[in-house]
Design a protein around this motif. Structure first.
Motif, PDB file in Angstrom:
ATOM      1  N   ALA A 186       0.827  -1.205   0.000  1.00 29.73           N
ATOM      2  CA  ALA A 186       0.000   0.000   0.000  1.00 29.73           C
ATOM      3  C   ALA A 186       0.862   1.256   0.000  1.00 29.73           C
ATOM      4  N   LYS A 187       0.434   2.231  -0.790  1.00 29.53           N
ATOM      5  CA  LYS A 187       1.121   3.528  -0.850  1.00 29.53           C
ATOM      6  C   LYS A 187       0.296   4.632  -0.195  1.00 29.53           C
ATOM      7  N   ASN A 188      -0.916   4.277   0.259  1.00 33.96           N
ATOM      8  CA  ASN A 188      -1.769   5.228   0.965  1.00 33.96           C
ATOM      9  C   ASN A 188      -2.734   4.440   1.840  1.00 33.96           C
ATOM     10  N   ILE A 189      -3.492   5.147   2.672  1.00 31.72           N
ATOM     11  CA  ILE A 189      -4.378   4.491   3.624  1.00 31.72           C
ATOM     12  C   ILE A 189      -5.479   3.677   2.936  1.00 31.72           C
ATOM     13  N   PRO A 190      -6.213   4.222   1.945  1.00 29.17           N
ATOM     14  CA  PRO A 190      -7.255   3.403   1.315  1.00 29.17           C
ATOM     15  C   PRO A 190      -6.729   2.093   0.738  1.00 29.17           C
ATOM     16  N   GLU A 191      -5.542   2.121   0.133  1.00 27.68           N
ATOM     17  CA  GLU A 191      -4.992   0.885  -0.422  1.00 27.68           C
ATOM     18  C   GLU A 191      -4.725  -0.138   0.680  1.00 27.68           C
ATOM     19  N   ALA A 192      -4.286   0.310   1.849  1.00 22.85           N
ATOM     20  CA  ALA A 192      -4.019  -0.614   2.953  1.00 22.85           C
ATOM     21  C   ALA A 192      -5.292  -1.289   3.437  1.00 22.85           C
ATOM     22  N   LEU A 193      -6.429  -0.600   3.353  1.00 22.60           N
ATOM     23  CA  LEU A 193      -7.690  -1.138   3.859  1.00 22.60           C
ATOM     24  C   LEU A 193      -8.304  -2.186   2.935  1.00 22.60           C
ATOM     25  N   ARG A 194      -7.786  -2.317   1.719  1.00 20.69           N
ATOM     26  CA  ARG A 194      -8.350  -3.295   0.793  1.00 20.69           C
ATOM     27  C   ARG A 194      -8.263  -4.715   1.320  1.00 20.69           C
ATOM     28  N   THR A 195      -7.262  -5.005   2.149  1.00 21.82           N
ATOM     29  CA  THR A 195      -7.017  -6.376   2.597  1.00 21.82           C
ATOM     30  C   THR A 195      -7.917  -6.798   3.751  1.00 21.82           C
ATOM     31  N   VAL A 196      -8.702  -5.885   4.309  1.00 18.94           N
ATOM     32  CA  VAL A 196      -9.455  -6.156   5.534  1.00 18.94           C
ATOM     33  C   VAL A 196     -10.800  -6.800   5.200  1.00 18.94           C
ATOM     34  N   PRO A 197     -11.172  -7.904   5.867  1.00 16.71           N
ATOM     35  CA  PRO A 197     -12.494  -8.501   5.633  1.00 16.71           C
ATOM     36  C   PRO A 197     -13.607  -7.519   5.982  1.00 16.71           C
ATOM     37  N   GLY A 198     -14.668  -7.523   5.185  1.00 15.17           N
ATOM     38  CA  GLY A 198     -15.808  -6.668   5.447  1.00 15.17           C
ATOM     39  C   GLY A 198     -15.641  -5.227   5.038  1.00 15.17           C
ATOM     40  N   VAL A 199     -14.480  -4.860   4.467  1.00 17.14           N
ATOM     41  CA  VAL A 199     -14.215  -3.486   4.034  1.00 17.14           C
ATOM     42  C   VAL A 199     -14.080  -3.476   2.519  1.00 17.14           C
ATOM     43  N   MET A 200     -14.829  -2.574   1.856  1.00 17.15           N
ATOM     44  CA  MET A 200     -14.752  -2.426   0.408  1.00 17.15           C
ATOM     45  C   MET A 200     -14.203  -1.050   0.072  1.00 17.15           C
ATOM     46  N   VAL A 201     -13.240  -1.007  -0.813  1.00 13.48           N
ATOM     47  CA  VAL A 201     -12.563   0.235  -1.191  1.00 13.48           C
ATOM     48  C   VAL A 201     -12.695   0.421  -2.691  1.00 13.48           C
ATOM     49  N   THR A 202     -13.185   1.583  -3.108  1.00 15.44           N
ATOM     50  CA  THR A 202     -13.301   1.917  -4.523  1.00 15.44           C
ATOM     51  C   THR A 202     -12.559   3.218  -4.785  1.00 15.44           C
ATOM     52  N   ARG A 203     -11.639   3.206  -5.730  1.00 16.64           N
ATOM     53  CA  ARG A 203     -10.991   4.436  -6.158  1.00 16.64           C
ATOM     54  C   ARG A 203     -11.800   4.988  -7.320  1.00 16.64           C
ATOM     55  N   THR A 204     -12.556   6.058  -7.042  1.00 15.61           N
ATOM     56  CA  THR A 204     -13.483   6.585  -8.029  1.00 15.61           C
ATOM     57  C   THR A 204     -12.867   7.641  -8.933  1.00 15.61           C
ATOM     58  N   ASP A 205     -11.653   8.067  -8.638  1.00 15.93           N
ATOM     59  CA  ASP A 205     -10.928   9.003  -9.492  1.00 15.93           C
ATOM     60  C   ASP A 205      -9.495   9.048  -8.981  1.00 15.93           C
ATOM     61  N   THR A 206      -8.659   9.843  -9.624  1.00 13.17           N
ATOM     62  CA  THR A 206      -7.251   9.909  -9.249  1.00 13.17           C
ATOM     63  C   THR A 206      -7.080  10.285  -7.787  1.00 13.17           C
ATOM     64  N   ALA A 207      -7.903  11.193  -7.269  1.00 14.86           N
ATOM     65  CA  ALA A 207      -7.757  11.676  -5.900  1.00 14.86           C
ATOM     66  C   ALA A 207      -8.990  11.407  -5.050  1.00 14.86           C
ATOM     67  N   LYS A 208      -9.809  10.410  -5.420  1.00 22.82           N
ATOM     68  CA  LYS A 208     -11.038  10.141  -4.678  1.00 22.82           C
ATOM     69  C   LYS A 208     -11.161   8.652  -4.378  1.00 22.82           C
ATOM     70  N   TRP A 209     -11.550   8.361  -3.142  1.00 28.95           N
ATOM     71  CA  TRP A 209     -11.808   6.987  -2.731  1.00 28.95           C
ATOM     72  C   TRP A 209     -13.139   6.912  -2.007  1.00 28.95           C
ATOM     73  N   SER A 210     -13.784   5.783  -2.145  1.00 27.91           N
ATOM     74  CA  SER A 210     -14.985   5.470  -1.393  1.00 27.91           C
ATOM     75  C   SER A 210     -14.695   4.235  -0.552  1.00 27.91           C
ATOM     76  N   ILE A 211     -14.935   4.342   0.760  1.00 24.90           N
ATOM     77  CA  ILE A 211     -14.628   3.249   1.683  1.00 24.90           C
ATOM     78  C   ILE A 211     -15.885   2.899   2.454  1.00 24.90           C
ATOM     79  N   GLY A 212     -16.204   1.624   2.517  1.00 21.36           N
ATOM     80  CA  GLY A 212     -17.389   1.192   3.228  1.00 21.36           C
ATOM     81  C   GLY A 212     -17.127  -0.024   4.089  1.00 21.36           C
ATOM     82  N   ILE A 213     -17.805  -0.083   5.239  1.00 21.06           N
ATOM     83  CA  ILE A 213     -17.771  -1.243   6.115  1.00 21.06           C
ATOM     84  C   ILE A 213     -19.149  -1.872   6.077  1.00 21.06           C
TER      85      ILE A 213
END
Length: 643
Positions: A79-106
């Motif tokens: 991971a190079k940033n926090i959202p990328e690190a969260l991709r590995t966690v069960p029950g957490v979904m991470v979407t990069r919706t643009d170059t500088a935008k992320w959507s994170i859900g539990i």
């Protein structure tokens, strides 16, 4: 009303001063968290953890569903940033919706706006109180300064309040003592380049200081959006500088002062389906400072005072927003009294936002002011010594002119040897964000554009939750974590569409159920191999499906399963090879971006002070919760040098 608020603030701070003056001191110096990395899982069962978020309890004896990512876990993920690190966690979904935008859900609800989880950095909320989401483009939190990330799934509103509707993500940074010496981290690859440097040293016999700076550039990514390739925003330039200083009294007190300034510019483009982006150059900045005081008052007791100031300047399409927030909290953990272990706290946050109204996006008022208060109490009751514990908690939230919102919970924990069983019942409420009630903007649904009608009649969203879990430590090399949940939602905010007038009106009329299970293993079958598979099965059953508006992400009436696997190979003392694969799909063919994703990392450490990593992302395409998938893989070379 203003005088009443000032009187309440004065009373609270007076109570804090009185409390700190009369509570006894107790000798004892144990910096527990700095020793965690050297312990195995069996030792961790006996460790008392004091997280900046409170909260004294055994690291493994938590009656809830959680994951802890250590600094080593984060590095192994590439991971190079926090959202990328969260991709590995069960029950957490991470979407990069643009170059500088992320959507994170539990457990669902992963919109950029109207998200339903709380995200903290050293217990400082970074979730925008106005937009109900995190504007990641302004944060620029250097991943190199992160010590660990605690992810707690499920409602913990009795402890953290209404923003933690579906869970809490607490990002804990390294202390100044853990950032001694000089470190340089350089990355370069197909996405862009960045440079991080930090230096720390001891300034007194009890005090340490660390300073750091980071700059980066990303050219921009292309995305597959509903089967079409679209170019996202380009030329994202970021820069940040920060500091942290810590002072530790050998006997009682620990002080921490930290702060950061960051700025970014980007040539923003609004691709189809990604609203609230302008087609021009955008400049944003952010800054914060935080003071933390932690005092021991007994063997198992203590108190903590934290206060911070945060300022952000962002652009939402053609509307400029300046946000300011001051918050403070006081937490006290009492000595154990018989079978009772009491913890209570008080907190408050005052924020004010100013808006330069745009032609496409605007809000009702040019200025918004709001004062929030909260208080919580928690009692951990020992029913059977070292075996059975009952935790009762209650938090009261007051926001603006709304009534007090009680957030109760009851959590039962049973331990037997290397096994744990837990059960939790929670009731939560939350106010929809100001943005959905007061914003003037357009939304696009199924190729039709609607004007949002302002609505101030939204009711508090309701959640009743039942959770259960089981953990077992089979051996030093195998651990199982299994959780079940059943959530009943009511009065969720959504939109009513009027096709005759092309208007969309926010309404509190979405209700339904989500239920599922999360299973995770941590297994080292060989001395050089660690496997971390996880399976997340969830089903969403709502009486009426919410309108699929980008940024708000209502639930889908569909069973969803997500499979993740980390494989960590310690090939030799100098070489590591790590893989992360994931698969996301629905069981009934609903419209969801699916597929098999694969990331890889190869690391060479020729010396103790030098590490070279080759990182590949989305090697076989991307897997995201939504319609945004990176069109091409990316490759990054990362050089870490300590000197």
């Amino acid at each position: 009303m203003i005088r009443l608020r000032l009187a309440v603030i004065a009373l609270l701070f007076s109570l804090l001063v009185i409390a700190t003056s009369i509570l006894p001191c107790f000798a004892g110096d144990t910096d527990v968290t700095s020793e965690l990395d050297s312990l195995d899982l069996e030792d961790l069962l006996q460790v008392e953890m004091v997280s900046p978020s409170e909260r004294k309890q055994s690291l493994e004896h938590i009656p809830g569903s959680y994951t802890i990512l250590t600094a080593e876990d984060i590095k192994s993920s590439g991971a190079k940033n926090i959202p990328e690190a969260l991709r590995t966690v069960p029950g957490v979904m991470v979407t990069r919706t643009d170059t500088a935008k992320w959507s994170i859900g539990i457990r669902g609800f992963s919109g950029v706006f109207n998200s339903k989880q709380l995200i903290l950095v050293d217990n400082r909320p970074i979730t925008s109180p106005y937009f109900d989401g995190v504007i990641w483009s302004t944060k620029d939190l250097a991943i190199e300064t992160v010590k660990r990330i605690e992810i707690i799934r499920g409602p913990w509103t009795s402890l953290w309040g209404s923003e933690s509707f579906n869970g809490v993500i607490n990002i804990i940074t390294k202390s100044a003592a853990e950032m001694q010496g000089t470190q340089s981290v350089t990355t370069a690859g197909t996405d862009g380049a960045s440079q991080f440097i930090r230096h720390g040293e001891k300034v007194t016999s009890k005090g340490t200081l660390a300073v750091y700076a980071k700059g980066g550039y990303e050219g921009g990514k292309s995305y597959k959006i509903r089967g079409r390739t679209e170019k996202g925003s380009t030329n994202w330039v970021t820069g940040s500088a920060g500091f942290r200083t810590d002072w530790l009294n050998t006997y009682t007190d620990q002080f921490s002062l930290q702060g950061q300034l960051s700025t970014s510019t980007i040539d923003e483009k609004s691709p189809p389906g990604n609203h609230f982006s302008s087609d021009n150059e955008k400049k944003e900045y952010s800054g914060y400072t935080q003071l933390l005081w932690d005092r021991k008052t007994g063997v198992n007791s203590g108190m903590q005072f934290r206060t911070s100031y945060t300022r952000d300047a962002i652009t939402l399409e053609d509307m400029d927003v300046e946000s300011n927030a001051v918050d403070a909290e006081f937490i006290y953990s009492a000595e154990k009294m018989g079978v009772h272990l009491l913890t209570f706290g008080l907190g408050g946050r005052y924020f004010w936002d100013s808006f330069s109204q745009g032609k496409k996006v605007s809000v009702i008022n040019d200025n918004i002011y709001r004062l929030d208060f909260s208080g919580f109490a928690k009692d951990k009751i020992t029913i059977i010594d070292e075996k059975l514990f009952l935790t009762l908690g209650l938090k009261l939230d007051y926001s603006g002119s709304n009534d007090l919102s009680p957030q109760p919970t009851a959590r039962l924990l049973y331990t037997e040897g290397d096994e744990e069983y837990w059960l939790a019942l929670s009731q939560a409420t939350r106010q929809p964000g100001n943005w959905i009630r007061e914003g003037n903007y357009k939304i696009k649904v199924r190729d039709t554009t609607y004007d949002v009608n302002i609505s101030s009649n939204l009711e508090p969203e309701q959640l009743s939750s039942i959770e259960a879990g089981y953990r077992k430590l089979f051996s030093k090399t195998l651990k199982l974590d299994w959780s079940l949940y059943f959530n009943n939602y009511d009065k969720l905010a959504t939109f009513e569409l009027d096709n005759d007038n092309n208007t969309a009106t926010p309404a509190s009329n979405l209700s339904g159920l989500t239920y599922g299970t999360e299973i995770a293993l941590d297994w080292s079958p060989l001395s050089f191999l660690t496997l971390r598979p996880s399976l997340d099965l969830s089903n969403q059953d709502f009486s009426r499906t919410g309108i699929n508006i980008p940024g708000f992400s209502p639930p889908i009436n569909s069973p969803i399963y997500s499979v993740k696997l980390q494989a960590l190979f310690n090939i030799s003392k100098e070489w590591e090879f790590d893989l992360f694969s994931s698969y996301l799909n629905t069981m009934d063919g609903k419209d969801l971006s699916t597929g098999f994703g694969l990331d890889a990392r190869l690391a060479w450490t020729p010396r103790n002070d030098l590490s070279i990593e080759l990182i590949g992302d989305s090697l076989l395409g991307g897997v995201n919760d939504g319609d945004f998938v990176p069109a091409e893989p990316s490759y990054t070379l990362r050089l870490t040098w300590d000197f």
